[in-house]
Enzyme design. Structure first.
Site, PDB file in Angstrom:
ATOM      1  N   ASP A  89      59.587  78.722  26.163  1.00  0.00           N
ATOM      2  CA  ASP A  89      60.438  79.633  26.948  1.00  0.00           C
ATOM      3  C   ASP A  89      60.459  81.095  26.488  1.00  0.00           C
ATOM      4  O   ASP A  89      60.532  81.361  25.285  1.00  0.00           O
ATOM      5  CB  ASP A  89      61.902  79.187  26.874  1.00  0.00           C
ATOM      6  CG  ASP A  89      62.116  77.711  27.054  1.00  0.00           C
ATOM      7  OD1 ASP A  89      61.151  76.996  27.326  1.00  0.00           O
ATOM      8  OD2 ASP A  89      63.270  77.270  26.898  1.00  0.00           O
ATOM      9  N   GLU A  92      68.605  73.072  31.991  1.00  0.00           N
ATOM     10  CA  GLU A  92      68.319  73.936  30.852  1.00  0.00           C
ATOM     11  C   GLU A  92      68.269  75.394  31.324  1.00  0.00           C
ATOM     12  O   GLU A  92      68.158  75.666  32.520  1.00  0.00           O
ATOM     13  CB  GLU A  92      66.950  73.573  30.236  1.00  0.00           C
ATOM     14  CG  GLU A  92      66.852  72.116  29.798  1.00  0.00           C
ATOM     15  CD  GLU A  92      65.529  71.753  29.100  1.00  0.00           C
ATOM     16  OE1 GLU A  92      65.581  71.138  28.036  1.00  0.00           O
ATOM     17  OE2 GLU A  92      64.451  72.081  29.627  1.00  0.00           O
TER      18      GLU A  92
HETATM   19  C1  FRU Z   1      63.382  74.443  27.724  1.00  0.00           C
HETATM   20  C2  FRU Z   1      63.875  73.992  26.346  1.00  0.00           C
HETATM   21  C3  FRU Z   1      65.265  74.554  26.079  1.00  0.00           C
HETATM   22  C4  FRU Z   1      65.320  74.584  24.586  1.00  0.00           C
HETATM   23  C5  FRU Z   1      63.896  74.935  24.219  1.00  0.00           C
HETATM   24  C6  FRU Z   1      63.407  74.279  22.953  1.00  0.00           C
HETATM   25  O1  FRU Z   1      62.000  74.424  27.858  1.00  0.00           O
HETATM   26  O2  FRU Z   1      63.853  72.580  26.269  1.00  0.00           O
HETATM   27  O3  FRU Z   1      66.307  73.829  26.670  1.00  0.00           O
HETATM   28  O4  FRU Z   1      66.235  75.532  24.099  1.00  0.00           O
HETATM   29  O5  FRU Z   1      63.080  74.517  25.294  1.00  0.00           O
HETATM   30  O6  FRU Z   1      62.168  74.769  22.582  1.00  0.00           O
END
Ligand code: FRU
Length: 517
Positions: free
Chosen positions: A50, A232
């Protein structure tokens, strides 16, 4: 869940090294030259997911991202960092945040605390404050439920160095396993910071006068919208629509996307600093392609809403056949809101609500300066197979088309190894599609060789398209960005031919091909 992700990864990793050895890549090309994109951000090496903490400061764009520098698979998360003056050319910067005894550094956001509400500023310097989730892996492994908490860090030198706040975490989990990805904005009317937080199957809103003490305001979404997976990376954005403020809540969800796996849905409504009230309960996707996830917008950018997404999908992100690094970001996209054309709603089960809006995404204007025109044509009819570029010519990175009447067509990229990627439109179904079933390497994941589709949202006969192609990715912006699709593909050899095909014959008003300089 993340513990299991690591277990799965180990298994995938073993299968994958097996698969990769079977893939015959172009002997003259390195994995780098074949797959490293030209105008999409990638980490120098290692793993990326992300985008995080994106903020505009004194003429510079800061991009932080979920990063594991020591391997090309997901692992202990850091915040990597890059900066850019134009959103297109990025300079790699040292890692901004490292895991510590509270946990790994998961996704989050950053704000400029102009009035030093946090008291973290010094000598008149306003602090840049990052708000992020810390994930305590030993807690997850031990089966506890208190392993995701929100922390902050601040920078007094424009993001170059960061100090973690001594009182972390600032927002503790009420013993909920999925409690993460804080996105913070300043809410003028209530003079408070507002945090949107993803909590398993809903979003919670918290407020704070100082970024340190947080109070829960409300929650939204438990029984509404798409729930094929865990929610998320939320983002709450306000748009000015004819003098009225309209709010959009982006929510990424994995799995359960319209074309399998990860995707981002959005809700349009009202937000009063306490509660988000959606105007409709229609399920809408920001991007119908399989490869745009966890996208959020830049902070401190005035009225502009610019979003970057992670150009991958949890279905196979850890398995794609790049060697030195894994994952790229989408091109930055300018977001806007338009009223939905009510004649065209065969594709959306919409209430006759006049507050029915569509979120529109277009590549940012900064990209324009990086494209040179290769070919321009007006008023032509393309039948059967019309070669756009081929026979030793460099293929375009961008194709813009204005079509007189929405007819079936295929834009085909191909090579001499029977590999082809097709971007097209099916008029009978009123659907765009990206066919990557035979576009190269796909055996790293069972569902990768697919043909994702997306609805068309306008009734007009005329159609405009802009297609961006960059070695392993295609981004389709149709009808001024009302329908968007992003998809990855991995040819074993570069494509060498590009054509426009249409059984009925397609009338093109204007066609422009561009190369990324
Ligand atoms: C989304 C996610 C988020 C988390 C991050 C962990 O892709 O699963 O929810 O903070 O990636 O790398």
């Amino acid at each position: 869940m993340y513990f299991y992700r690591i277990l799965l990864l180990t298994a995938f990793f073993m299968v994958q090294s097996n698969l990769q050895s079977q893939v015959q890549l172009d002997a003259n090309a390195t994995n780098e030259s074949l797959y490293r994109p030209n105008f999409h951000f990638t980490p120098k090496k290692g793993w990326m997911n992300d985008p995080n903490g994106m903020i505009f400061l004194n003429g510079q764009y800061h991009l932080f991202y979920q990063h594991y520098p020591d391997a090309t698979v997901w692992g202990p998360m850091h915040w990597g960092q890059a900066t850019s003056k134009d959103l297109v050319q990025w300079d790699h910067q040292p890692i901004a945040l490292y895991p510590d005894s509270i946990g790994m550094i998961f996704s989050g956001s950053a704000v400029l605390d102009k009035n030093n509400t946090s008291g973290l500023g010094r000598n008149g310097v306003a602090p840049l404050v990052a708000i992020f989730t810390q994930h305590f892996m030993p807690g997850e492994k031990a089966g506890r439920t208190d392993f995701q908490n929100q922390s902050i860090a601040y920078s007094l030198d424009q993001g170059k160095t960061w100090t973690k706040y001594a009182g972390n975490p600032v927002l503790k989990t009420p013993n909920l396993k999925d409690f993460r990805d804080p996105k913070v904005i300043w809410h003028g009317p209530t003079q408070k910071w507002i945090m949107s937080l993803a909590v398993a199957n809903h979003i919670e809103f918290y407020s704070s006068p100082n970024l340190i003490n947080w109070t829960k305001e409300s929650e939204m979404g438990k029984d509404l919208f798409a729930h094929g997976g865990v929610w998320e990376c939320p983002d709450l954005l306000s748009f000015d629509v004819n003098g009225k403020t309209v709010w959009v809540l982006l929510v990424s969800m994995n799995p359960g996307g319209p074309n399998s796996g990860s995707a981002t849905q959005y809700m349009v409504g009202d937000f009063d600093g306490h509660v988000f009230k959606p105007f409709t309960t229609d399920i809408k996707w920001m991007d119908y392609g399989p490869d745009n996830y966890a996208g959020v917008s830049f902070s401190n950018l005035g009225d502009r809403k610019v979003l970057i997404g992670w150009m991958s999908n949890w279905n196979y992100a850890n398995l794609v056949p790049t060697e030195k690094w894994r994952s790229a970001m989408t091109v930055p996209r300018e977001l806007s809101l338009v009223k939905q054309d009510t004649d065209a709603n065969a594709n959306i089960n919409s209430s006759q609500n006049q507050n029915n809006f569509l979120l529109v995404s277009r590549p940012v204007k900064e990209l324009e300066a990086h494209f040179t025109k290769m070919l321009s044509k007006k008023n032509m009819v393309a039948e059967k197979e019309f070669t756009l570029m081929g026979a030793g010519k460099i293929l375009p990175n961008r194709i813009d088309l204005d079509i007189v009447k929405a007819t079936d067509f295929d834009i085909v990229f191909s090579n001499a190894f029977n590999e082809k990627l097709i971007i097209g439109y099916d008029a009978a179904k009123k659907q765009f599609f990206i066919d990557r079933r035979n576009a190269g390497v796909s055996n790293f994941h069972q569902g990768f060789a697919a043909m994702p589709t997306a609805p068309r949202f306008v009734a007009d006969a005329e159609m405009d398209l802009s297609v961006l192609i960059d070695k392993t990715s295609v981004e389709l912006f149709a009808d001024g960005g009302r329908t968007v699709m992003t998809a990855l593909f991995f040819p074993t050899h570069p494509f060498t031919n590009c054509s426009l095909q249409s059984k009925e014959g397609i009338s093109v008003k204007t066609m422009n091909l561009f190369l990324f300089k």
